[in-house]
Design a protein around this motif. Sequence first.
Motif, PDB file in Angstrom:
ATOM      1  N   ILE A 115     -25.630  59.916 -51.312  1.00 21.04           N
ATOM      2  CA  ILE A 115     -26.402  59.637 -50.100  1.00 21.04           C
ATOM      3  C   ILE A 115     -27.567  60.614 -50.071  1.00 21.04           C
ATOM      4  CG2 ILE A 115     -26.364  59.499 -47.586  1.00 21.04           C
ATOM      5  CD1 ILE A 115     -23.365  58.953 -47.757  1.00 21.04           C
ATOM      6  N   LEU A 116     -28.777  60.083 -50.211  1.00 21.04           N
ATOM      7  CA  LEU A 116     -29.957  60.907 -50.457  1.00 21.04           C
ATOM      8  C   LEU A 116     -30.829  60.965 -49.213  1.00 21.04           C
ATOM      9  CD1 LEU A 116     -30.740  59.511 -54.023  1.00 21.04           C
ATOM     10  CD2 LEU A 116     -29.318  61.476 -53.390  1.00 21.04           C
ATOM     11  N   GLY A 117     -31.037  62.166 -48.703  1.00 19.56           N
ATOM     12  CA  GLY A 117     -31.753  62.377 -47.459  1.00 19.56           C
ATOM     13  C   GLY A 117     -33.263  62.425 -47.621  1.00 19.56           C
ATOM     14  N   SER A 118     -33.944  62.866 -46.548  1.00 23.43           N
ATOM     15  CA  SER A 118     -35.410  62.865 -46.482  1.00 23.43           C
ATOM     16  C   SER A 118     -36.047  63.571 -47.669  1.00 23.43           C
ATOM     17  CB  SER A 118     -35.875  63.548 -45.190  1.00 23.43           C
ATOM     18  OG  SER A 118     -35.431  62.853 -44.059  1.00 23.43           O
ATOM     19  N   GLY A 119     -36.926  62.849 -48.379  1.00 22.12           N
ATOM     20  CA  GLY A 119     -37.661  63.433 -49.491  1.00 22.12           C
ATOM     21  C   GLY A 119     -36.848  63.640 -50.755  1.00 22.12           C
ATOM     22  N   LEU A 120     -35.563  63.240 -50.750  1.00 25.95           N
ATOM     23  CA  LEU A 120     -34.691  63.521 -51.890  1.00 25.95           C
ATOM     24  C   LEU A 120     -34.317  62.257 -52.677  1.00 25.95           C
ATOM     25  CD1 LEU A 120     -32.365  66.081 -50.068  1.00 25.95           C
ATOM     26  CD2 LEU A 120     -34.294  66.591 -51.570  1.00 25.95           C
ATOM     27  N   GLY A 121     -34.888  61.133 -52.296  1.00 24.75           N
ATOM     28  CA  GLY A 121     -34.509  59.858 -52.895  1.00 24.75           C
ATOM     29  C   GLY A 121     -34.878  59.683 -54.353  1.00 24.75           C
ATOM     30  N   VAL A 153     -22.467  55.338 -60.849  1.00 28.61           N
ATOM     31  CA  VAL A 153     -22.814  55.841 -59.519  1.00 28.61           C
ATOM     32  C   VAL A 153     -23.475  54.749 -58.686  1.00 28.61           C
ATOM     33  CG1 VAL A 153     -23.128  58.202 -60.385  1.00 28.61           C
ATOM     34  CG2 VAL A 153     -25.112  56.696 -60.182  1.00 28.61           C
ATOM     35  N   ILE A 154     -23.426  54.947 -57.385  1.00 27.23           N
ATOM     36  CA  ILE A 154     -24.184  54.116 -56.450  1.00 27.23           C
ATOM     37  C   ILE A 154     -24.919  55.059 -55.510  1.00 27.23           C
ATOM     38  CG2 ILE A 154     -22.116  53.832 -54.993  1.00 27.23           C
ATOM     39  CD1 ILE A 154     -23.318  51.111 -54.139  1.00 27.23           C
ATOM     40  N   ALA A 155     -26.231  54.927 -55.430  1.00 23.38           N
ATOM     41  CA  ALA A 155     -27.042  55.859 -54.651  1.00 23.38           C
ATOM     42  C   ALA A 155     -27.733  55.143 -53.507  1.00 23.38           C
ATOM     43  CB  ALA A 155     -28.091  56.532 -55.541  1.00 23.38           C
ATOM     44  N   MET A 156     -27.740  55.792 -52.354  1.00 22.49           N
ATOM     45  CA  MET A 156     -28.515  55.327 -51.209  1.00 22.49           C
ATOM     46  C   MET A 156     -29.842  56.066 -51.183  1.00 22.49           C
ATOM     47  SD  MET A 156     -25.768  55.196 -48.077  1.00 22.49           S
ATOM     48  CE  MET A 156     -27.029  54.593 -46.931  1.00 22.49           C
ATOM     49  N   GLN A 157     -30.926  55.330 -51.398  1.00 21.80           N
ATOM     50  CA  GLN A 157     -32.259  55.912 -51.234  1.00 21.80           C
ATOM     51  C   GLN A 157     -32.632  55.753 -49.763  1.00 21.80           C
ATOM     52  OE1 GLN A 157     -34.580  53.881 -54.431  1.00 21.80           O
ATOM     53  NE2 GLN A 157     -35.232  55.954 -54.939  1.00 21.80           N
ATOM     54  N   GLY A 158     -32.212  56.708 -48.967  1.00 23.79           N
ATOM     55  CA  GLY A 158     -32.413  56.614 -47.525  1.00 23.79           C
ATOM     56  C   GLY A 158     -31.116  56.267 -46.820  1.00 23.79           C
ATOM     57  N   ARG A 159     -30.899  56.892 -45.686  1.00 24.18           N
ATOM     58  CA  ARG A 159     -29.680  56.667 -44.907  1.00 24.18           C
ATOM     59  C   ARG A 159     -30.051  56.176 -43.523  1.00 24.18           C
ATOM     60  NH1 ARG A 159     -28.990  62.389 -45.057  1.00 24.18           N
ATOM     61  NH2 ARG A 159     -26.779  62.256 -45.563  1.00 24.18           N
ATOM     62  N   PHE A 160     -29.032  55.984 -42.703  1.00 23.19           N
ATOM     63  CA  PHE A 160     -29.222  55.548 -41.329  1.00 23.19           C
ATOM     64  C   PHE A 160     -28.821  56.676 -40.380  1.00 23.19           C
ATOM     65  CE2 PHE A 160     -27.672  51.994 -43.986  1.00 23.19           C
ATOM     66  CZ  PHE A 160     -28.907  51.408 -44.199  1.00 23.19           C
ATOM     67  N   HIS A 161     -29.454  56.699 -39.221  1.00 26.29           N
ATOM     68  CA  HIS A 161     -29.235  57.780 -38.274  1.00 26.29           C
ATOM     69  C   HIS A 161     -28.896  57.226 -36.894  1.00 26.29           C
ATOM     70  CE1 HIS A 161     -32.067  59.233 -41.366  1.00 26.29           C
ATOM     71  NE2 HIS A 161     -31.517  60.416 -41.204  1.00 26.29           N
ATOM     72  N   VAL A 202     -21.437  62.436 -52.869  1.00 26.47           N
ATOM     73  CA  VAL A 202     -22.302  63.606 -52.737  1.00 26.47           C
ATOM     74  C   VAL A 202     -23.286  63.261 -51.632  1.00 26.47           C
ATOM     75  CG1 VAL A 202     -23.980  65.121 -53.852  1.00 26.47           C
ATOM     76  CG2 VAL A 202     -22.079  64.167 -55.189  1.00 26.47           C
ATOM     77  N   VAL A 203     -23.226  64.003 -50.533  1.00 26.89           N
ATOM     78  CA  VAL A 203     -24.060  63.700 -49.373  1.00 26.89           C
ATOM     79  C   VAL A 203     -25.083  64.820 -49.200  1.00 26.89           C
ATOM     80  CG1 VAL A 203     -22.335  64.696 -47.807  1.00 26.89           C
ATOM     81  CG2 VAL A 203     -24.048  63.130 -46.909  1.00 26.89           C
ATOM     82  N   THR A 204     -26.346  64.444 -49.075  1.00 29.07           N
ATOM     83  CA  THR A 204     -27.423  65.434 -49.019  1.00 29.07           C
ATOM     84  C   THR A 204     -28.240  65.251 -47.747  1.00 29.07           C
ATOM     85  OG1 THR A 204     -29.195  64.169 -50.099  1.00 29.07           O
ATOM     86  CG2 THR A 204     -27.564  65.225 -51.532  1.00 29.07           C
ATOM     87  N   ASN A 205     -28.952  66.298 -47.387  1.00 24.78           N
ATOM     88  CA  ASN A 205     -29.829  66.202 -46.226  1.00 24.78           C
ATOM     89  C   ASN A 205     -30.935  67.234 -46.321  1.00 24.78           C
ATOM     90  OD1 ASN A 205     -28.938  68.797 -44.875  1.00 24.78           O
ATOM     91  ND2 ASN A 205     -26.990  67.698 -44.827  1.00 24.78           N
ATOM     92  N   ALA A 206     -31.988  66.991 -45.566  1.00 27.60           N
ATOM     93  CA  ALA A 206     -33.004  68.000 -45.291  1.00 27.60           C
ATOM     94  C   ALA A 206     -32.652  68.619 -43.945  1.00 27.60           C
ATOM     95  CB  ALA A 206     -34.384  67.360 -45.242  1.00 27.60           C
ATOM     96  N   CYS A 207     -32.731  69.936 -43.837  1.00 28.95           N
ATOM     97  CA  CYS A 207     -32.220  70.588 -42.631  1.00 28.95           C
ATOM     98  C   CYS A 207     -33.064  71.807 -42.278  1.00 28.95           C
ATOM     99  CB  CYS A 207     -30.770  71.019 -42.843  1.00 28.95           C
ATOM    100  SG  CYS A 207     -30.618  72.358 -44.048  1.00 28.95           S
ATOM    101  N   GLY A 208     -32.827  72.324 -41.070  1.00 31.20           N
ATOM    102  CA  GLY A 208     -33.419  73.581 -40.652  1.00 31.20           C
ATOM    103  C   GLY A 208     -32.460  74.722 -40.932  1.00 31.20           C
TER     104      GLY A 208
END
Length: 274
Positions: free
Chosen positions: A29-35, A77-85, A111-117
């Motif tokens: 699961i690929l977060g912001s800018g990580l796709g 593998v199966i990858a999500m280019q972008g997730r839901f919020h 493997v779950v990823t994100n952009a964070c503060g």
Amino acid sequence: MENLLEKMKEAVKYIEGQTSGMKPEFGLILGSGLGELADEIEEAVKIDYSDIPNFPVSTVEGHAGKLVIGKLKGKNVIAMQGRFHFYEGYSMQEVTFPVRVMKGLGVHSIVVTNACGGMNKAFEPGDLMLIEDHLNMTGANPLIGSNESEFGPRFPDMSRAYTPSYLETAKKVAETINLKIQQGVYAGITGPTYMTPAELIMLRNLGADTIGMSTVPEVIVASHMGLKVLGISCVTDMAIGEELEPLTHAQVVEVANRAKPKFIELVKEFVSAV
């Protein structure tokens, strides 16, 4: 989302029809800018979210909105280019629906990823942090409602939601590739607003090292279904309440883009190692 099990089976059947029944092992699961990691997948089949029965559609800049199925470092593998919020107006069940579908397709780990503060003062923008635990500050839970026993138990244990052995493997991989890696607790909020200084100070005092608007719902559902989980946060900005600067989503994506090469290498080598 009514008839969740039936909706999942419809989506699984469609995806299997596009991929000749290939069974993925890992979900990404690929977060912001990580796709862009999905562009590293070989023998790739790409499916628009809008073509998959019952799938939501990603509306956030930096999220391509595609499923990519193929091979990464020899693993299916199966990858999500972008997730839901949740902040997009989707229910928690819709936000986490792709995780259900991944499990239905045969995935045993995500493997779950994100952009964070970053709230830990020892962190800096561009750092990668392995998630060891989380704080669910959303005020919601994707398991509220009737429970499908085929998915998992009514009261799932969350004491090892982030698989300890995966955390150790990822740390060893980071050391092997000479990558500085952080480790800590991720606070999940709803967004779409960034937090006030007082809120950030409160969350830091509660034990959070990073903060973001995703990940927690997906990990809860993954844990419900018995999936192993590795979580990786990309620190795109410092969210120190006493020193808070104005922030835009464009800045988040820009820093995530700079961190991409080391992020991609870490995930690829982790998938290869497990």
